[in-house]
Design an enzyme around this catalytic site. Structure first.
Site, PDB file in Angstrom:
ATOM      1  CG  ASN A 208       4.312  -4.433  -3.837  1.00  0.00           C
ATOM      2  OD1 ASN A 208       5.148  -4.817  -3.130  1.00  0.00           O
ATOM      3  ND2 ASN A 208       3.709  -3.664  -3.639  1.00  0.00           N
ATOM      4  CG  ASP A 277       1.928   3.975  -7.206  1.00  0.00           C
ATOM      5  OD1 ASP A 277       2.239   4.501  -6.188  1.00  0.00           O
ATOM      6  OD2 ASP A 277       2.676   3.315  -8.186  1.00  0.00           O
ATOM      7  CE  LYS A 287     -13.503 -17.819  -6.780  1.00  0.00           C
ATOM      8  NZ  LYS A 287     -13.398 -19.183  -6.745  1.00  0.00           N
ATOM      9  CG  PHE A 322      13.276   2.913   0.546  1.00  0.00           C
ATOM     10  CD1 PHE A 322      13.494   3.558   1.891  1.00  0.00           C
ATOM     11  CD2 PHE A 322      14.336   1.688   0.635  1.00  0.00           C
ATOM     12  CE1 PHE A 322      14.020   3.254   2.909  1.00  0.00           C
ATOM     13  CE2 PHE A 322      15.162   1.429   1.390  1.00  0.00           C
ATOM     14  CZ  PHE A 322      15.194   2.316   2.654  1.00  0.00           C
ATOM     15  CE  LYS A 336       9.747   6.834  -8.062  1.00  0.00           C
ATOM     16  NZ  LYS A 336       9.909   5.761  -8.055  1.00  0.00           N
ATOM     17  CE  LYS A 340       6.805   9.980  -4.518  1.00  0.00           C
ATOM     18  NZ  LYS A 340       6.125   8.742  -4.127  1.00  0.00           N
TER      19      LYS A 340
HETATM   20  N1  CTP Z   1       4.964   6.022  -1.691  1.00  0.00           N
HETATM   21  C1  CTP Z   1       3.992   6.370  -0.789  1.00  0.00           C
HETATM   22  N2  CTP Z   1       2.516   6.566  -1.215  1.00  0.00           N
HETATM   23  C2  CTP Z   1       2.477   5.926  -2.430  1.00  0.00           C
HETATM   24  C3  CTP Z   1       3.435   5.345  -3.364  1.00  0.00           C
HETATM   25  C4  CTP Z   1       4.504   5.538  -2.915  1.00  0.00           C
HETATM   26  O1  CTP Z   1       4.252   6.756   0.387  1.00  0.00           O
HETATM   27  N3  CTP Z   1       1.083   5.806  -2.767  1.00  0.00           N
HETATM   28  C5  CTP Z   1       6.331   6.220  -1.207  1.00  0.00           C
HETATM   29  C6  CTP Z   1       7.016   4.771  -0.899  1.00  0.00           C
HETATM   30  O2  CTP Z   1       6.943   4.257   0.250  1.00  0.00           O
HETATM   31  C7  CTP Z   1       8.440   5.011  -1.157  1.00  0.00           C
HETATM   32  C8  CTP Z   1       8.578   6.344  -2.397  1.00  0.00           C
HETATM   33  O3  CTP Z   1       6.921   6.935  -2.170  1.00  0.00           O
HETATM   34  O4  CTP Z   1       9.087   5.615  -0.322  1.00  0.00           O
HETATM   35  C9  CTP Z   1       8.524   5.906  -3.709  1.00  0.00           C
HETATM   36  O5  CTP Z   1       7.731   5.020  -4.115  1.00  0.00           O
HETATM   37  P1  CTP Z   1       7.762   4.255  -5.483  1.00  0.00           P
HETATM   38  O6  CTP Z   1       6.555   3.361  -5.849  1.00  0.00           O
HETATM   39  O7  CTP Z   1       9.183   3.763  -6.170  1.00  0.00           O
HETATM   40  O8  CTP Z   1       7.439   5.384  -6.509  1.00  0.00           O
HETATM   41  P2  CTP Z   1       5.923   6.153  -6.795  1.00  0.00           P
HETATM   42  O9  CTP Z   1       5.999   7.725  -6.423  1.00  0.00           O
HETATM   43  O10 CTP Z   1       4.948   5.489  -6.525  1.00  0.00           O
HETATM   44  O11 CTP Z   1       6.413   6.407  -8.474  1.00  0.00           O
HETATM   45  P3  CTP Z   1       6.258   5.237  -9.553  1.00  0.00           P
HETATM   46  O12 CTP Z   1       5.369   4.055  -9.061  1.00  0.00           O
HETATM   47  O13 CTP Z   1       5.816   6.009 -10.655  1.00  0.00           O
HETATM   48  O14 CTP Z   1       7.695   4.850  -9.936  1.00  0.00           O
END
Ligand code: CTP
Length: 399
Positions: A208, A277, A287, A322, A336, A340
């Protein structure tokens, strides 16, 4: 941050003087009481009135000025300072101090002070590299004077090279590290930053846009406020912050392993990383060839949610997450926070101008477990980091 601190800002004559104006503004914003001393040649570039208006204090220019001496003489300026900050510092001025010359108000103040002195040299690259200059700086460093190194770039004289005064914010951070409050002393903060990379094959990955700037700003600010800082970072183009234990990882699984291992040492965990995720179910050994197909699908499998795992065994640890969102910011953020088990969630709408991944600024809201929301205006990531630490401090047990 610099409340109750007295800074003497010494301005010597160089084209970078204009950056000292911005530096003064940052100092004032942080609550410092700033007294400016300008050398004669500095006044050729900017008038004392500019500094006077911004500092709210008279600008000092002369060594023997009856009116100024009556108010606050050079000795009392030297005595009351917590920091004497010379920005920009010319080769001439550094040379003078290195050789014990005190022939104007600023060099006299440097000679008379027992406060920390921070030089911010800015000059032509050949002067910067000249062995005479190098020797002067080395001598001063050995005596305990501090320096912020100039950066590379195009210089006013047309040369390319090292010699430019760094960004005022960088100088401010160095000054802050020297005299700012150490309100996180004795605490360990675990910070994550950057993206993760999920490999598809040896040459491709899913990732990302995260630059890591927000997490690195938090790591530096925590260090400057006296914390022990462990930074777990995904792949970024940023230099490891000095004095921070930096662990480099690539994938979400690696980040998971490092963070869960280190979390037991931390009083606070701040997860600014943008963790992927999902990862490919299989990583190709070679490759992947495109063959004749027009479309292709990659099967993905869920990565562990690091923050949610930490939330399950939270104990007395402060947990900060975040959330970068593109719609329904508050609703998603609040979900969230609860799901969490976080203390603070920093939410930002990455579609807004000035917010988001690669810039120097951010627009955030702090959502807290007690149901409150604080909306912050557009600010630099360094400023966001300071505000976040102020918030976290209120949640830490008082020693
Ligand atoms: N985070 C994490 N581990 C993951 C995904 C997210 O620790 N596998 C943490 C990120 O570092 C951030 C928070 O969770 O502090 C929220 O991350 P975000 O990507 O915005 O949310 P998600 O929980 O992944 O939800 P979504 O992708 O559905 O928005």
């Amino acid at each position: 941050m610099l409340q109750g601190k007295c800074v003497v800002l010494g301005v010597t004559g160089g084209i970078a003087v204009y950056k000292a104006v911005e530096l003064l503004r940052l100092m004032i914003k942080a609550g410092a009481d700033v007294h400016v001393i300008m050398t004669r040649s500095a006044q050729e570039f900017v008038t004392p009135l500019t500094f006077q208006t911004l500092s709210g204090n008279p600008v000092h220019t002369e060594l023997f000025n009856l009116i100024q001496e009556q108010d606050i003489g050079h000795i009392s300026l030297a005595d009351s300072a917590d920091l004497v900050l010379i920005a920009p510092a010319t080769a001439n001025f550094v040379g003078k101090v290195a050789n014990g010359i005190a022939d104007d108000l600023l060099s006299t103040t440097v000679m008379a002070t027992k406060a920390k002195v921070l030089f911010v040299p800015a000059m032509n690259t050949n002067m910067w590299e000249n062995p005479l200059y190098r020797q002067n700086q080395k001598h001063l460093e050995e005596l305990g004077y501090h320096f912020v190194e100039p950066v590379y770039g195009e210089l006013a004289c047309g040369w390319q090279g090292q010699g430019k005064m760094p960004d005022p914010q960088v100088v401010f951070n160095s000054a802050h590290a020297l005299i700012g409050s150490k309100d996180f002393a004795g605490k360990t903060l675990l910070v994550t930053a950057g993206p993760t990379r999920e490999e598809i094959d040896p040459v491709r990955f899913l990732s990302n846009y995260s630059s890591g700037k927000m997490g690195f700003a938090i790591a530096r600010a925590s260090r400057d406020r006296g914390a022990r800082v462990i930074l777990v970072s995904g792949p970024v183009h940023l230099a490891d912050p000095k004095g921070v234990e930096t662990i480099h990882v690539t994938s979400a699984q690696e980040m998971y392993r490092e963070v869960t291992e280190k979390a037991s040492e931390a009083d606070v965990v701040i997860k600014a990383a943008a963790v992927a995720d999902f990862r490919p179910v299989e990583r190709g050994e070679q490759k992947t060839k495109k063959g004749d197909t027009e479309t292709m699908a990659i099967a993905l499998q869920r990565n562990p949610d690091i923050l949610a795992e930490l939330g399950k065994q939270k104990g007395s640890r402060v947990l900060v997450g975040f959330a970068a969102e593109t719609e329904k910011l508050l609703r998603h953020a609040r979900e969230k926070l609860q799901k969490k088990n976080l203390d603070i969630l920093v939410a930002n709408d990455v579609t807004q101008d000035g917010a988001g991944f690669d810039g120097e600024t951010n627009i955030v809201r702090f959502l807290t477990a007690d149901g409150q929301t604080e909306e912050l205006p557009l600010m630099t990531k360094d400023e966001v980091a300071e505000k976040l630490l102020d918030r976290i401090l209120t949640l830490l047990p008082k020693d």
